[in-house]
Design a protein around this motif. Structure first.
Motif, PDB file in Angstrom:
ATOM      1  N   ILE A   1      -4.705  -1.745   2.029  1.00  0.00           N
ATOM      2  CA  ILE A   1      -3.694  -2.139   1.183  1.00  0.00           C
ATOM      3  C   ILE A   1      -4.160  -1.799  -0.359  1.00  0.00           C
ATOM      4  CG2 ILE A   1      -1.984  -3.812   0.488  1.00  0.00           C
ATOM      5  CD1 ILE A   1      -2.454  -5.108   3.289  1.00  0.00           C
ATOM      6  N   GLY A   2      -5.170  -2.702  -0.936  1.00  0.00           N
ATOM      7  CA  GLY A   2      -5.378  -2.345  -2.180  1.00  0.00           C
ATOM      8  C   GLY A   2      -4.361  -3.354  -3.095  1.00  0.00           C
ATOM      9  N   GLU A   3      -4.989  -3.670  -4.434  1.00  0.00           N
ATOM     10  CA  GLU A   3      -4.041  -4.446  -5.173  1.00  0.00           C
ATOM     11  C   GLU A   3      -2.711  -3.771  -5.214  1.00  0.00           C
ATOM     12  OE1 GLU A   3      -4.304  -6.854  -9.369  1.00  0.00           O
ATOM     13  OE2 GLU A   3      -6.133  -5.945  -8.601  1.00  0.00           O
ATOM     14  N   ALA A   4      -2.613  -2.575  -5.781  1.00  0.00           N
ATOM     15  CA  ALA A   4      -1.613  -1.871  -6.402  1.00  0.00           C
ATOM     16  C   ALA A   4      -0.256  -2.190  -5.366  1.00  0.00           C
ATOM     17  CB  ALA A   4      -1.599  -0.427  -6.664  1.00  0.00           C
ATOM     18  N   ARG A   5      -0.642  -1.462  -4.019  1.00  0.00           N
ATOM     19  CA  ARG A   5      -0.026  -1.816  -2.767  1.00  0.00           C
ATOM     20  C   ARG A   5       0.498  -3.086  -2.457  1.00  0.00           C
ATOM     21  NH1 ARG A   5      -1.000   0.649   3.094  1.00  0.00           N
ATOM     22  NH2 ARG A   5       1.227   0.236   4.119  1.00  0.00           N
ATOM     23  N   LEU A   6      -0.438  -4.075  -2.666  1.00  0.00           N
ATOM     24  CA  LEU A   6      -0.256  -5.617  -2.477  1.00  0.00           C
ATOM     25  C   LEU A   6       0.748  -5.963  -3.329  1.00  0.00           C
ATOM     26  CD1 LEU A   6      -1.137  -7.688  -0.518  1.00  0.00           C
ATOM     27  CD2 LEU A   6      -2.761  -8.392  -2.168  1.00  0.00           C
ATOM     28  N   ARG A   7       0.735  -5.676  -4.594  1.00  0.00           N
ATOM     29  CA  ARG A   7       1.701  -5.914  -5.563  1.00  0.00           C
ATOM     30  C   ARG A   7       3.225  -5.662  -5.151  1.00  0.00           C
ATOM     31  NH1 ARG A   7       0.170  -8.826 -10.087  1.00  0.00           N
ATOM     32  NH2 ARG A   7      -2.120  -9.049 -10.598  1.00  0.00           N
ATOM     33  N   ALA A   8       3.047  -4.255  -4.662  1.00  0.00           N
ATOM     34  CA  ALA A   8       4.556  -3.610  -4.406  1.00  0.00           C
ATOM     35  C   ALA A   8       4.981  -4.415  -3.152  1.00  0.00           C
ATOM     36  CB  ALA A   8       4.075  -2.022  -4.205  1.00  0.00           C
ATOM     37  N   MET A   9       4.246  -4.637  -2.329  1.00  0.00           N
ATOM     38  CA  MET A   9       4.478  -5.442  -1.131  1.00  0.00           C
ATOM     39  C   MET A   9       5.088  -6.673  -1.437  1.00  0.00           C
ATOM     40  SD  MET A   9       1.517  -4.500   1.550  1.00  0.00           S
ATOM     41  CE  MET A   9       1.879  -6.033   2.639  1.00  0.00           C
ATOM     42  N   HIS A  10       4.690  -7.279  -2.354  1.00  0.00           N
ATOM     43  CA  HIS A  10       5.201  -8.739  -2.876  1.00  0.00           C
ATOM     44  C   HIS A  10       6.392  -8.493  -3.632  1.00  0.00           C
ATOM     45  CE1 HIS A  10       5.122 -12.014  -6.165  1.00  0.00           C
ATOM     46  NE2 HIS A  10       5.185 -12.637  -4.984  1.00  0.00           N
ATOM     47  N   GLY A  11       6.447  -7.380  -4.453  1.00  0.00           N
ATOM     48  CA  GLY A  11       7.664  -7.208  -5.004  1.00  0.00           C
ATOM     49  C   GLY A  11       8.724  -6.921  -4.253  1.00  0.00           C
ATOM     50  N   PHE A  12       8.492  -6.216  -3.046  1.00  0.00           N
ATOM     51  CA  PHE A  12       9.499  -5.990  -2.020  1.00  0.00           C
ATOM     52  C   PHE A  12       9.761  -7.138  -1.348  1.00  0.00           C
ATOM     53  CE2 PHE A  12      10.561  -4.921   2.476  1.00  0.00           C
ATOM     54  CZ  PHE A  12      11.706  -4.391   2.169  1.00  0.00           C
ATOM     55  N   GLN A  13       8.923  -8.210  -1.009  1.00  0.00           N
ATOM     56  CA  GLN A  13       9.334  -9.329  -0.417  1.00  0.00           C
ATOM     57  C   GLN A  13      10.588 -10.254  -1.475  1.00  0.00           C
ATOM     58  OE1 GLN A  13       7.880 -10.578   2.497  1.00  0.00           O
ATOM     59  NE2 GLN A  13       9.854 -11.712   2.353  1.00  0.00           N
ATOM     60  N   ARG A  14      10.273 -10.067  -2.671  1.00  0.00           N
ATOM     61  CA  ARG A  14      10.977 -10.777  -3.819  1.00  0.00           C
ATOM     62  C   ARG A  14      12.467 -10.082  -3.670  1.00  0.00           C
ATOM     63  NH1 ARG A  14       8.478 -14.184  -7.387  1.00  0.00           N
ATOM     64  NH2 ARG A  14      10.593 -15.225  -7.514  1.00  0.00           N
ATOM     65  N   GLU A  15      12.379  -9.035  -3.364  1.00  0.00           N
ATOM     66  CA  GLU A  15      13.711  -8.020  -3.358  1.00  0.00           C
ATOM     67  C   GLU A  15      14.608  -8.512  -2.380  1.00  0.00           C
ATOM     68  OE1 GLU A  15      15.294  -3.277  -2.896  1.00  0.00           O
ATOM     69  OE2 GLU A  15      13.214  -3.774  -3.464  1.00  0.00           O
TER      70      GLU A  15
END
Length: 512
Positions: free
Chosen positions: A178-192
């Motif tokens: 996953i990596g940090e950048a993708r993990l942050r994107a996943m978290h952003g999608f979860q908030r979306e």
């Protein structure tokens, strides 16, 4: 003659009228078909009946004694949730349930037992102390790098999400795949998804067929979000499975089993005697629930707690004194270390602060149950104090109002005030029970057989992060329009701060 008119080559006016007639006929047919399917679903079983509860009786419970009798003493009558209350059940057609939405039965028992006895078992939580330490270090560095009023809300939420992701997929998958950048994107999608959920509420008012016709854009958005979940999570599940097969017998990784690994081992023993694995659709729903609900409930509670410490600097200082005392007395800490997890049980004021925050601002504002009516021996009706539940219209939805129960003036002195001392030895709530088994005075995690299985996990994360954030920083009020606002705002299923927390975080003197 009338039927011929519809197919004659008419003038423009008649053509427009014919088109309108066709539209009316089409919508009428859709409604009739949907209502027929709805009536049929009411006789199909417990899971289908619960979806029709929105047209049945609605009961609001604010009395803690009634809540204790219903959820604990007579829990067998209050085991089902109204599946229609979760928008994802519309998209999955009530087939790919998570733990929260699943009707009571073999599937619920299997996945609930797994998360309680395997994924969140204390022995497995201890193996994740390294993950919590790494996330804490990243969180502290990020807060130190900020200047002025830091956007603390987003930072705190991502830290909790990071811990949950390692619990869900394992450290190797998070770090290497996953990596940090993708993990942050996943978290952003979860908030979306969470921000979009309220807009899908209109789909709950109608049968699925009619909802798709009336709100096509929202339906397409819901479908797109679900597809994105599947495209994100299923490849990660496959990666977890591949790494699992490559583990060697002497690997330390064998000691830890991620949530996804545990789900791959689950067997659902159906009532007909058959046994099956969890489906891909169910995996996606369960992973989304673990990451989403697990993150938002804990992170929201953490945000409220830090906001309260800002608004009550005397409480923050008292807590800091306890933290410093523990650090100074820890072997080899030298006064400059962090609060270790084994130190937490020696910190009664820390626990009191967290409990008072949960009492005053429970992240989940209500607990919903669905009960059927029409029984001769109507146990649920007697517990709720109503003559009889209706045997038509889908029974009743019972809403246990957590916030009002937590602030019952008959149970708490000065219930609206923030007073952690009430949970200290000798205080009015010294022996409060979060599982509500003995007594129900507050229920931030629900109660009864469907109580949240993550109580111990949430309390560990909250206490560990709060203690160390107070150790590292002085949390102060920002100036001007960014002042901390304790006004509550009701999200789709969370009570959040009306304005996300921003705080002035000042690193403490290293000599302290």
């Amino acid at each position: 003659m009338d039927r011929q008119l519809l197919f004659m080559p008419p003038n423009d006016h008649l053509s427009t009228g014919s088109f309108i007639t066709l539209c009316v006929l089409f919508l009428t047919s859709a409604v009739l078909v949907a209502l027929g399917l709805r009536r049929r679903s009411r006789s199909g079983g417990r899971g289908q009946q619960s979806s029709s509860s929105r047209r049945g009786l609605s009961v609001q419970v604010t009395d803690r004694a009634v809540a204790h009798r219903a959820l604990v003493q007579h829990s067998a009558a209050f085991l089902d949730r109204p599946t229609g209350a979760v928008p994802s059940t519309i998209l999955t057609r009530s087939r790919h349930h998570n733990i929260h939405s699943a009707p009571y039965g073999p599937y619920w028992r299997a996945v609930r037992r797994n998360v309680s006895a395997v994924a969140l078992h204390p022995s497995r939580l201890r193996l994740l102390r390294g993950a919590r330490a790494r996330v804490l270090g990243d969180l502290v560095r990020e807060l130190r790098a900020g200047s002025g009023a830091a956007p603390a809300s987003e930072t705190l939420h991502f830290a909790v999400y990071h811990v949950l992701a390692e619990m869900c997929f394992g450290r190797d998958v998070v770090a290497e795949v996953i990596g940090e950048a993708r993990l942050r994107a996943m978290h952003g999608f979860q908030r979306e998804i969470l921000l979009a959920l309220p807009s899908f509420g209109v789909l709950l008012k109608y049968p699925m067929v009619l909802g798709k016709l009336l709100y096509p854009s929202r339906w397409k958005q819901l479908v797109a979000l679900r597809r994105h979940q599947e495209e994100t999570f299923l490849p990660l599940v496959a990666e977890v499975a591949r790494k699992r097969r490559r583990k060697v017998d002497d690997s330390d990784d064998l000691l830890f089993k991620s949530y996804v690994e545990s789900l791959l081992d689950v067997r659902v023993h159906e009532e007909d005697g058959d046994s099956r694995a969890v489906t891909d659709g169910e995996l996606v729903s369960l992973i989304s629930e673990f990451l989403g609900t697990g993150t938002e409930s804990t992170a929201t509670a953490l945000e409220w707690t830090m906001a309260r410490l800002i608004k009550h600097p005397e409480v923050q200082q008292k807590l800091r004194d306890e933290v410093d005392s523990i650090i100074a007395s820890s072997p080899g800490a030298g006064g400059g270390g962090v609060v270790q997890e084994e130190d937490l049980p020696r910190m009664p004021y820390l626990r009191a602060v967290v409990l008072e925050s949960l009492r005053r601002h429970p992240p989940v504002p209500f607990v919903l149950r669905h009960v059927e009516g029409g029984h001769e021996d109507d146990d649920a009706a007697r517990v709720l104090g109503v003559p009889r539940l209706p045997d038509h219209g889908g029974g009743a939805t019972v809403n246990f109002r957590v916030g009002k129960i937590n602030r019952d003036p008959a149970a708490w002195s000065d219930p609206d005030a923030f007073k952690p001392e009430r949970f200290m030895p000798g205080g009015e709530a010294e022996t409060v029970d979060l599982t509500c088994t003995r007594e129900l005075r507050m229920m931030p995690f629900g109660a009864g057989r469907r109580v949240c299985p993550g109580i111990a996990t949430a309390m560990l994360h909250l206490e560990y992060l709060v203690a160390n954030l107070v150790r590292e920083f002085e949390w102060k009020e920002p100036h001007g329009e960014e002042e901390v606002d304790l006004t509550e705002s009701r999200g789709f299923f969370m009570t959040v701060m009306k304005r996300p927390l921003r705080a002035k975080v000042v690193p403490r003197n290293a000599a302290q």
